[in-house]
Scaffold this active site. Structure first.
Site, PDB file in Angstrom:
ATOM      1  N   SER A 137       0.872  -1.174   0.000  1.00  0.00           N
ATOM      2  CA  SER A 137       0.000   0.000   0.000  1.00  0.00           C
ATOM      3  C   SER A 137       0.901   1.212   0.000  1.00  0.00           C
ATOM      4  O   SER A 137       2.073   1.134   0.406  1.00  0.00           O
ATOM      5  CB  SER A 137      -0.881  -0.013   1.260  1.00  0.00           C
ATOM      6  OG  SER A 137      -1.484   1.250   1.477  1.00  0.00           O
ATOM      7  N   TYR A 150      -1.830  -0.516  10.643  1.00  0.00           N
ATOM      8  CA  TYR A 150      -1.915  -0.953   9.246  1.00  0.00           C
ATOM      9  C   TYR A 150      -0.654  -0.546   8.487  1.00  0.00           C
ATOM     10  O   TYR A 150      -0.054  -1.353   7.765  1.00  0.00           O
ATOM     11  CB  TYR A 150      -3.160  -0.331   8.606  1.00  0.00           C
ATOM     12  CG  TYR A 150      -3.313  -0.610   7.140  1.00  0.00           C
ATOM     13  CD1 TYR A 150      -3.710  -1.859   6.681  1.00  0.00           C
ATOM     14  CD2 TYR A 150      -3.092   0.403   6.194  1.00  0.00           C
ATOM     15  CE1 TYR A 150      -3.870  -2.113   5.329  1.00  0.00           C
ATOM     16  CE2 TYR A 150      -3.247   0.160   4.843  1.00  0.00           C
ATOM     17  CZ  TYR A 150      -3.639  -1.101   4.414  1.00  0.00           C
ATOM     18  OH  TYR A 150      -3.787  -1.344   3.061  1.00  0.00           O
TER      19      TYR A 150
END
Length: 281
Positions: A137, A150
């Site tokens: 990501s 995350y």
């Protein structure tokens, strides 16, 4: 000529599901891991039985071992041409009060699970000089407030992929990272529900200290995040698996490119800009 085989983790919905269908259409033999029987049934229906679902929790060593045995039975001497490490979860909340068991779960799924699956598949990948794609990501290069757990998992995945890319050069096993920005998938609605559950476990001080920005963030999530469709990521994954010279990193989405630019600013300026954006939400 037999079709190349690929294993995609987290193929139930979103990016993994789009990758499964795109690669199936492109002539690959696709195996996709799912968590629930209903997801397996839907994957079979959507692909007219061509995509083969495997029930697997990548954080469960027994499930990973069973998946490796099944792929070994199916591939044999041909080996595995591609592994797409896509399964993942997103846990949100202020780091000060984040339950440590939730931090461990975030890392267990998004990091340890991918390492376990890759280790299990490497003998098969060597046979085929296969390729590995890690679904990272842009958060793996630019962490945002309340998404620290995350982002930590994605930063770790970036480091692991960098190490593996060099370690596997002698066998010509290519390793690529895909770094999407916001992609319109169910992960965000799931993350919102999980965040609400975690907030209920936190002390009352969380509202005193962080109530305003958390409420603004939740409102933004409820309005719906604008982003790219998962099909855009699937196209990049196909390129990473098939191009003569695949890239080491693929940034997907204009928002991801903008966040990448932020990392090139002086840290103090970057922090002021992110803080101002959070307070404006």
């Amino acid at each position: 000529m037999s079709r190349p085989t690929v294993l995609i983790t987290g193929a139930s919905t979103g990016i993994g599901n789009s990758c499964a269908h795109r690669l199936d259409t492109a002539g690959w033999r696709v195996f996709g891991t799912v968590r629930r029987q209903e997801d397996a049934d839907r994957l079979i229906r959507e692909s007219d039985g061509r995509v083969i679902p495997l029930q697997c929790d990548i954080s469960d060593p027994n499930d990973v071992a069973a998946t490796a045995r099944r792929i070994e039975e199916e591939c044999g001497a041909r080996g595995l041409a591609g592994l797409v490490n896509n399964a993942g979860i997103a846990i949100a909340g202020p780091m000060e009060f984040l339950p440590l068991d939730e931090l461990r779960r975030q890392l267990e799924v998004n990091v340890t699970g991918h390492v376990a699956m890759t280790q299990a598949m490497l003998p098969l990948l060597r046979r085929a000089q296969g390729r590995i794609v890690f679904m990272s990501s842009i958060s793996g290069r630019s962490a945002l407030p309340f998404m620290g757990a995350y982002a930590a998992s994605k930063f770790a995945l970036e480091a692991i992929a960098d190490s593996w890319r060099v370690e596997l050069r002698p066998w010509q096993i290519r390793v690529s990272l895909v770094e999407p920005g916001v992609i319109v998938t169910p992960i965000w609605s799931t993350a919102t529900g999980a965040a609400d559950a975690n907030l209920a476990r936190m002390p009352k001080e969380v509202d005193t200290y962080y109530g305003k920005p958390l409420a603004a963030l939740r409102k933004r999530l409820e309005r719906g995040l604008k982003g790219n469709p998962p099909e855009d990521v699937a196209a990049v994954v196909e390129h990473a698996l098939t191009a003569r010279r695949p890239r080491t990193r693929y940034v997907v989405g204009n928002d991801a490119r903008m966040r990448l630019l932020l990392t090139r600013l002086p840290t103090s300026l970057r922090d002021r800009m992110v803080s101002a954006a959070v307070n404006r939400m």
